[in-house]
Design an enzyme around this catalytic site. Structure first.
Site, mmCIF file in Angstrom:
data_model
loop_
_atom_site.group_PDB
_atom_site.id
_atom_site.type_symbol
_atom_site.label_atom_id
_atom_site.label_comp_id
_atom_site.label_asym_id
_atom_site.label_seq_id
_atom_site.Cartn_x
_atom_site.Cartn_y
_atom_site.Cartn_z
ATOM 1 N N LYS A 83 9.747 -3.891 6.159
ATOM 2 C CA LYS A 83 10.018 -2.461 6.072
ATOM 3 C C LYS A 83 9.747 -1.754 7.405
ATOM 4 O O LYS A 83 10.481 -0.840 7.803
ATOM 5 C CB LYS A 83 9.188 -1.835 4.949
ATOM 6 C CG LYS A 83 9.704 -2.179 3.562
ATOM 7 C CD LYS A 83 11.102 -1.622 3.356
ATOM 8 C CE LYS A 83 11.562 -1.694 1.930
ATOM 9 N NZ LYS A 83 12.881 -1.032 1.738
ATOM 10 N N GLY A 113 18.151 0.111 -9.900
ATOM 11 C CA GLY A 113 16.719 -0.068 -9.774
ATOM 12 C C GLY A 113 15.964 1.136 -10.309
ATOM 13 O O GLY A 113 16.557 2.150 -10.708
ATOM 14 N N PHE A 114 14.655 1.035 -10.295
ATOM 15 C CA PHE A 114 13.792 2.080 -10.843
ATOM 16 C C PHE A 114 14.058 3.425 -10.178
ATOM 17 O O PHE A 114 14.422 4.420 -10.833
ATOM 18 C CB PHE A 114 12.342 1.631 -10.671
ATOM 19 C CG PHE A 114 11.290 2.647 -11.017
ATOM 20 C CD1 PHE A 114 11.460 3.533 -12.064
ATOM 21 C CD2 PHE A 114 10.108 2.692 -10.290
ATOM 22 C CE1 PHE A 114 10.471 4.458 -12.385
ATOM 23 C CE2 PHE A 114 9.120 3.607 -10.597
ATOM 24 C CZ PHE A 114 9.309 4.499 -11.636
ATOM 25 N N ILE A 115 13.905 3.487 -8.862
ATOM 26 C CA ILE A 115 14.065 4.755 -8.149
ATOM 27 C C ILE A 115 15.545 5.115 -8.019
ATOM 28 O O ILE A 115 15.934 6.271 -8.173
ATOM 29 C CB ILE A 115 13.380 4.684 -6.778
ATOM 30 C CG1 ILE A 115 11.870 4.498 -6.976
ATOM 31 C CG2 ILE A 115 13.665 5.932 -5.946
ATOM 32 C CD1 ILE A 115 11.130 4.089 -5.714
ATOM 33 N N TYR A 161 6.288 -8.267 3.241
ATOM 34 C CA TYR A 161 7.075 -7.148 2.719
ATOM 35 C C TYR A 161 6.944 -5.936 3.634
ATOM 36 O O TYR A 161 7.939 -5.335 4.050
ATOM 37 C CB TYR A 161 6.607 -6.806 1.310
ATOM 38 C CG TYR A 161 7.075 -5.456 0.813
ATOM 39 C CD1 TYR A 161 8.427 -5.200 0.602
ATOM 40 C CD2 TYR A 161 6.166 -4.425 0.563
ATOM 41 C CE1 TYR A 161 8.859 -3.959 0.144
ATOM 42 C CE2 TYR A 161 6.593 -3.195 0.101
ATOM 43 C CZ TYR A 161 7.937 -2.964 -0.097
ATOM 44 O OH TYR A 161 8.369 -1.731 -0.535
#
Length: 337
Positions: free
Chosen positions: A156, A10-12, A152
């Site tokens: 979290k 993924g991005f991070i 979402y």
């Protein structure tokens, strides 16, 4: 140090894995390469990691029963950074089940694996979206955060609570980090920087919600992963008494558990961010002004005092500098002149 990174393509996750490998650490990278966005971008990120000394790629979904337990048992990671998740505020309205599976069941599998084979430090990604309807800014980790405005964000927040219970019951040192608006090279194509840059390059209108009256704490990805890396070395302990907790510290009075903001510490107007992309691309945006979207919030802003206290570090890349780096990568990766 051996580190398990979930969501490593993924991005991070890619940027964090790249940093850890550059420092000489061993990385076990787990990713499913799902099709929420173009899997080719995930494959391209992972290709830059595969073959490097110390990197082991594992393909699979975090919610698969027993997968994480097997990885923990085989590799015995000293630190675990859990980034794998179903992301996106708006997509959680369209497909909430994906969030139950990846964010709730996936995090449960992770916590069970950590219970059986405790790492020295478990770090789990949360989000600034958990602050929800809070209006007092900058957001502080000690603020009450019980008014999430998207599913979402609700998943979290649930992860934070789940992790706290495991930290308390099984003495697992745990840090939850709340991301703000992360951007930079290799960024996701469902996020505003890509959507803005792509449209500006093509001469298409960009969608500007709430008529542009929005502010975000834009955090450059290299700053973010540097903060995560430093937090790995700042595992929380269980306080002997509540009065040992310093003012402003989110450390739990009953568990080795803490939540930490990672943001740039600055709330930037959306039109100013768009202007930075315009300047970097040397093109003008065509703006389509629209009302606020369901589940979104008008502003975010991180108080980064706790991050500085724990690590001596605070992100500081300006949006102008970050936009230049992002647009340069966008041109190269997508072949835009």
């Amino acid at each position: 140090m051996r580190v398990l990174v979930t969501g490593s393509a993924g991005f991070i996750g890619y940027h964090l894995s790249d940093l850890l490998l550059a420092e000489g650490h061993e990385v076990i990278g787990l990713d499913s390469h799902n099709d929420y966005y173009d899997p080719a971008l995930k494959a391209a990120r992972e290709a830059r990691l595969t073959g490097r000394d110390g990197y082991t790629a594992v393909r699979g979904k975090v919610e698969t029963p027993g997968l994480l337990a097997e990885l923990f048992a085989r590799h015995r990671p000293e630190a675990v950074v859990h980034l794998a998740a179903q992301a996106g505020v708006r997509y959680s309205i369209e497909n909430p089940r994906a969030y139950v599976e990846a964010n709730l069941l996936g995090s449960f599998e992770l916590l069970e694996a950590a219970r059986a084979h405790p790492p020295r430090h478990l770090l789990m990604a949360s989000t600034s979206s958990v602050y929800g309807a809070n209006t007092e800014m900058p957001y502080r980790e000690t603020d009450k955060a019980d008014s999430q405005m998207s599913f979402y964000a609700a998943t979290k927040k649930s992860n934070e609570v789940m992790a706290h219970s495991y930290a308390h019951l099984f003495d697992i040192p745990t840090t939850m980090f709340r991301f703000f608006t992360v951007y930079g090279p290799w960024g996701r194509p469902d996020m505003a920087p890509y959507l803005f840059t792509s449209a500006i390059m093509d001469g298409r209108p960009i969608k500007v919600f709430n008529h542009g009256d929005m502010r975000r704490d834009f955090t450059y990805v290299s700053d973010l992963v540097r903060a995560i890396r430093l937090l790995i070395d700042a595992a929380p302990g269980r306080p002997a008494t509540p009065d040992q907790i310093e003012p402003g510290d989110s450390l739990s009075p009953v568990a080795p558990w803490r939540v930490v903001n990672i943001g740039n510490g600055e709330s930037v107007l959306l039109p100013d961010f768009i202007a930075a992309i315009e300047a970097a691309s040397n093109r003008q945006a065509i703006r389509e002004l629209l009302p606020m979207q369901p589940g979104d919030v008008p502003a975010t802003w991180a108080d980064t005092a706790l991050l500085r206290r724990l690590t001596g570090y605070a992100p500081q890349t300006s949006v102008q500098e970050g936009a230049r780096a992002y647009v340069a990568w966008f041109r190269e990766y997508y072949g835009v002149s």
